[in-house]
Design a protein around this motif. Structure first.
Motif, mmCIF file in Angstrom:
data_model
loop_
_atom_site.group_PDB
_atom_site.id
_atom_site.type_symbol
_atom_site.label_atom_id
_atom_site.label_comp_id
_atom_site.label_asym_id
_atom_site.label_seq_id
_atom_site.Cartn_x
_atom_site.Cartn_y
_atom_site.Cartn_z
ATOM 1 N N VAL A 262 0.844 -1.193 0.000
ATOM 2 C CA VAL A 262 0.000 0.000 0.000
ATOM 3 C C VAL A 262 0.883 1.248 0.000
ATOM 4 O O VAL A 262 1.819 1.351 0.794
ATOM 5 C CB VAL A 262 -0.934 0.020 1.229
ATOM 6 C CG1 VAL A 262 -1.850 1.242 1.185
ATOM 7 C CG2 VAL A 262 -1.759 -1.254 1.290
ATOM 8 N N GLU A 263 0.576 2.177 -0.881
ATOM 9 C CA GLU A 263 1.282 3.461 -0.924
ATOM 10 C C GLU A 263 0.259 4.580 -1.023
ATOM 11 O O GLU A 263 -0.733 4.460 -1.746
ATOM 12 C CB GLU A 263 2.226 3.532 -2.140
ATOM 13 C CG GLU A 263 3.308 2.474 -2.151
ATOM 14 C CD GLU A 263 4.175 2.558 -3.405
ATOM 15 O OE1 GLU A 263 3.900 3.448 -4.239
ATOM 16 O OE2 GLU A 263 5.093 1.744 -3.545
ATOM 17 N N GLN A 264 0.502 5.647 -0.271
ATOM 18 C CA GLN A 264 -0.375 6.800 -0.434
ATOM 19 C C GLN A 264 -0.204 7.343 -1.834
ATOM 20 O O GLN A 264 0.904 7.404 -2.360
ATOM 21 C CB GLN A 264 -0.068 7.881 0.596
ATOM 22 C CG GLN A 264 -1.060 9.031 0.571
ATOM 23 C CD GLN A 264 -0.964 9.916 1.791
ATOM 24 O OE1 GLN A 264 -0.287 9.594 2.758
ATOM 25 N NE2 GLN A 264 -1.638 11.042 1.757
ATOM 26 N N LEU A 265 -1.321 7.683 -2.459
ATOM 27 C CA LEU A 265 -1.272 8.120 -3.839
ATOM 28 C C LEU A 265 -0.298 9.273 -3.988
ATOM 29 O O LEU A 265 -0.454 10.318 -3.347
ATOM 30 C CB LEU A 265 -2.658 8.554 -4.315
ATOM 31 C CG LEU A 265 -2.823 8.723 -5.817
ATOM 32 C CD1 LEU A 265 -2.627 7.385 -6.520
ATOM 33 C CD2 LEU A 265 -4.183 9.292 -6.142
ATOM 34 N N PRO A 266 0.738 9.106 -4.794
ATOM 35 C CA PRO A 266 1.758 10.150 -4.902
ATOM 36 C C PRO A 266 1.217 11.409 -5.540
ATOM 37 O O PRO A 266 0.376 11.356 -6.435
ATOM 38 C CB PRO A 266 2.834 9.502 -5.784
ATOM 39 C CG PRO A 266 2.103 8.474 -6.571
ATOM 40 C CD PRO A 266 1.008 7.962 -5.673
ATOM 41 N N ASP A 267 1.722 12.527 -5.067
ATOM 42 C CA ASP A 267 1.380 13.806 -5.687
ATOM 43 C C ASP A 267 1.932 13.803 -7.106
ATOM 44 O O ASP A 267 3.059 13.393 -7.351
ATOM 45 C CB ASP A 267 2.001 14.944 -4.877
ATOM 46 C CG ASP A 267 1.597 16.314 -5.389
ATOM 47 O OD1 ASP A 267 0.760 16.374 -6.302
ATOM 48 O OD2 ASP A 267 2.130 17.303 -4.870
ATOM 49 N N GLN A 268 1.117 14.236 -8.059
ATOM 50 C CA GLN A 268 1.537 14.146 -9.455
ATOM 51 C C GLN A 268 2.565 15.213 -9.827
ATOM 52 O O GLN A 268 3.143 15.161 -10.906
ATOM 53 C CB GLN A 268 0.328 14.262 -10.368
ATOM 54 C CG GLN A 268 -0.333 15.618 -10.356
ATOM 55 C CD GLN A 268 -1.356 15.744 -11.468
ATOM 56 O OE1 GLN A 268 -1.532 14.844 -12.283
ATOM 57 N NE2 GLN A 268 -2.046 16.858 -11.505
ATOM 58 N N ASN A 269 2.804 16.188 -8.975
ATOM 59 C CA ASN A 269 3.783 17.229 -9.297
ATOM 60 C C ASN A 269 4.928 17.208 -8.290
ATOM 61 O O ASN A 269 4.706 16.981 -7.099
ATOM 62 C CB ASN A 269 3.121 18.608 -9.313
ATOM 63 C CG ASN A 269 2.323 18.846 -10.578
ATOM 64 O OD1 ASN A 269 2.729 18.435 -11.652
ATOM 65 N ND2 ASN A 269 1.176 19.480 -10.445
ATOM 66 N N PRO A 270 6.146 17.473 -8.706
ATOM 67 C CA PRO A 270 6.535 17.670 -10.105
ATOM 68 C C PRO A 270 6.636 16.348 -10.856
ATOM 69 O O PRO A 270 6.737 15.288 -10.257
ATOM 70 C CB PRO A 270 7.904 18.340 -9.984
ATOM 71 C CG PRO A 270 8.462 17.794 -8.705
ATOM 72 C CD PRO A 270 7.288 17.646 -7.771
ATOM 73 N N GLN A 271 6.618 16.453 -12.195
ATOM 74 C CA GLN A 271 6.777 15.307 -13.072
ATOM 75 C C GLN A 271 8.166 15.359 -13.710
ATOM 76 O O GLN A 271 8.806 16.414 -13.742
ATOM 77 C CB GLN A 271 5.724 15.336 -14.173
ATOM 78 C CG GLN A 271 4.291 15.282 -13.682
ATOM 79 C CD GLN A 271 3.681 13.909 -13.853
ATOM 80 O OE1 GLN A 271 3.954 13.212 -14.830
ATOM 81 N NE2 GLN A 271 2.847 13.502 -12.913
ATOM 82 N N ILE A 272 8.607 14.209 -14.218
ATOM 83 C CA ILE A 272 9.856 14.184 -14.972
ATOM 84 C C ILE A 272 9.608 13.451 -16.285
ATOM 85 O O ILE A 272 8.958 12.402 -16.312
ATOM 86 C CB ILE A 272 10.999 13.512 -14.162
ATOM 87 C CG1 ILE A 272 12.309 13.586 -14.953
ATOM 88 C CG2 ILE A 272 10.654 12.086 -13.779
ATOM 89 C CD1 ILE A 272 13.529 13.187 -14.143
ATOM 90 N N ALA A 273 10.066 14.040 -17.375
ATOM 91 C CA ALA A 273 9.953 13.433 -18.703
ATOM 92 C C ALA A 273 11.304 12.829 -19.076
ATOM 93 O O ALA A 273 12.341 13.498 -18.988
ATOM 94 C CB ALA A 273 9.525 14.477 -19.731
ATOM 95 N N LEU A 274 11.301 11.558 -19.499
ATOM 96 C CA LEU A 274 12.527 10.839 -19.848
ATOM 97 C C LEU A 274 12.380 10.217 -21.233
ATOM 98 O O LEU A 274 11.322 9.675 -21.574
ATOM 99 C CB LEU A 274 12.815 9.742 -18.819
ATOM 100 C CG LEU A 274 13.083 10.208 -17.382
ATOM 101 C CD1 LEU A 274 13.070 9.028 -16.437
ATOM 102 C CD2 LEU A 274 14.402 10.947 -17.294
#
Length: 399
Positions: free
Chosen positions: A205-217
């Motif tokens: 179980v993981e708390q839903l991660p905050d979507q920001n910041p994002q990284i593009a690879l």
């Protein structure tokens, strides 16, 4: 508040979410506090959009009634161990379906030819502290053709049953390390043969991660090792991170030993590129919380494998790195060597990776657009086709 009308409760709940959305409220007389809360939640559900989850609606009601809401979004990372082998050629192609109260919450991706699959796709669910939420897990072996990324269209009735179990979400949340391991109930025909009695399902179980910041690879491979007897390689990438819950250690030697024995958690897996030693994989983006817990120095493991349809993938090479190191390599246009310790010969390099893009950015949500003044125009057209009879005829499709 106790004498507030249904109209006032609905408008307050809507305003608390932060939108300028209009709701059609029923005029009502004075009701009890519980009834008003129900109205507020129903109003929020009617105005829910992509950016407003059921937790947002409850938080809106909490602002109306001054009560803390004990609910949060979590994601479940799943893995199976010692699954039954139901395929004549190869091994089982596992998929897990998660349901609650008879309603399907989601499905994992399909892991082919693997009896110990580690699924990458998380299952999102709202954890409510005050409720007993029983989740049902069903593991099936996919035998029919399907399109990757469209697992939702798979007809489960045509697949082989591998096992199932039921878990109370609160038990998983309160398990040590947020990890719950439960046995799977296997098909009767397998139990009668005395096979695979210890199949397990691991729930993290993981708390839903905050979507920001994002990284593009955006990765490309260069001069990868040839692994196929006929043809070249079908390379794909896996990105993992060290488990954030290291075991307790008492001295420096034990700490160093623990560093090498700690498990890696799979974060991302790319598509396989067919018959090439210089692959160019698709660009992807992922939240920094999910990738590295917003710690740019956290150790990441990038592995490159050759995909084999009829068996386990062949290892090409791997590198231990971090987000900081990846950003530096991208800025300097440096090659990242993939090391294969078991490779024959003096050189252990199995090829290299290069980053075409490594960029951190913030992703705007739907509510961000609304707060920024975005206006949406919506039009509806109804075609009253003459062949469907007159609109006043009770037998008409338009009646």
């Amino acid at each position: 508040k106790t004498s507030a009308s249904g109209e006032e409760i609905r408008s307050n709940a809507t305003a608390a979410i932060g939108g300028q959305r209009r709701v059609h409220a029923d005029a009502g007389a004075d009701t009890t506090l519980a009834k008003k809360k129900q109205d507020a939640l129903a109003s929020g559900a009617a105005t829910r959009t992509q950016g407003a989850s059921d937790v947002d609606v409850e938080l809106a009601a909490a602002e109306v009634f001054g009560k803390e809401v004990l609910a949060t979004r979590v994601q479940l990372m799943l893995a199976c161990r010692d699954l039954p082998d139901r395929d004549v050629i190869g091994k089982s192609d596992a998929l897990v379906v998660v349901s609650m109260n008879g309603v399907e919450l989601g499905r994992t991706e399909v892991i082919r030819n693997q009896l110990n699959p580690n699924f990458v796709k998380p299952i999102e669910v709202t954890y409510r502290f005050e409720e007993r939420q029983v989740l049902e897990f069903v593991v099936v072996d996919i035998d029919t053709a399907y399109k990757a990324g469209n697992e939702q269209a798979i007809d489960l009735k045509k697949q082989d049953f591998l096992g199932s179990c039921a878990v109370v979400l609160g038990d998983a949340v309160n398990a040590p390390g947020l990890i719950k391991v439960v046995p799977l109930l296997l098909p009767e025909r397998l139990l009668s043969r005395g096979k695979n009695k210890k199949s397990l399902l691991k729930i993290q179980v993981e708390q839903l991660p905050d979507q920001n910041p994002q990284i593009a690879l955006h990765f490309v491979g260069e001069n990868l090792d040839k692994k196929d007897l006929l043809g070249k390689s079908d390379p794909f990438l896996r990105i993992s991170q060290r488990s954030p819950h290291p075991a307790a250690v008492s001295n420096a030697a034990a700490a160093a030993r623990d560093r090498h024995t700690r498990q890696h958690d799979l974060i991302y897996q790319s598509e396989a590129r067919k018959q090439t030693l210089n692959p160019r994989w698709n660009e992807f983006s992922i939240s920094m919380q999910r990738l590295c817990g917003n710690d740019r120095k956290r150790e990441l493991l990038i592995e490159c494998y050759d995909y084999d349809r009829a068996g386990p993938p062949d290892f090409i090479g791997a590198v231990e790195t971090s987000v900081d190191a990846l950003m530096q390599a991208c800025a300097a246009d440096e090659a990242i060597e993939l090391i294969n310790p078991k490779k024959r010969g003096a050189s252990k390099v199995g090829g290299s990776l290069r980053l075409l893009k490594c960029e951190v950015f913030n992703k705007a949500t739907f509510l961000d657009y609304i707060a920024g003044g975005c206006e949406i125009s919506f039009s509806v057209a109804i075609d009253f086709t003459q062949s469907n009879k007159n609109v006043t005829d009770p037998s008409s499709l338009h009646y």
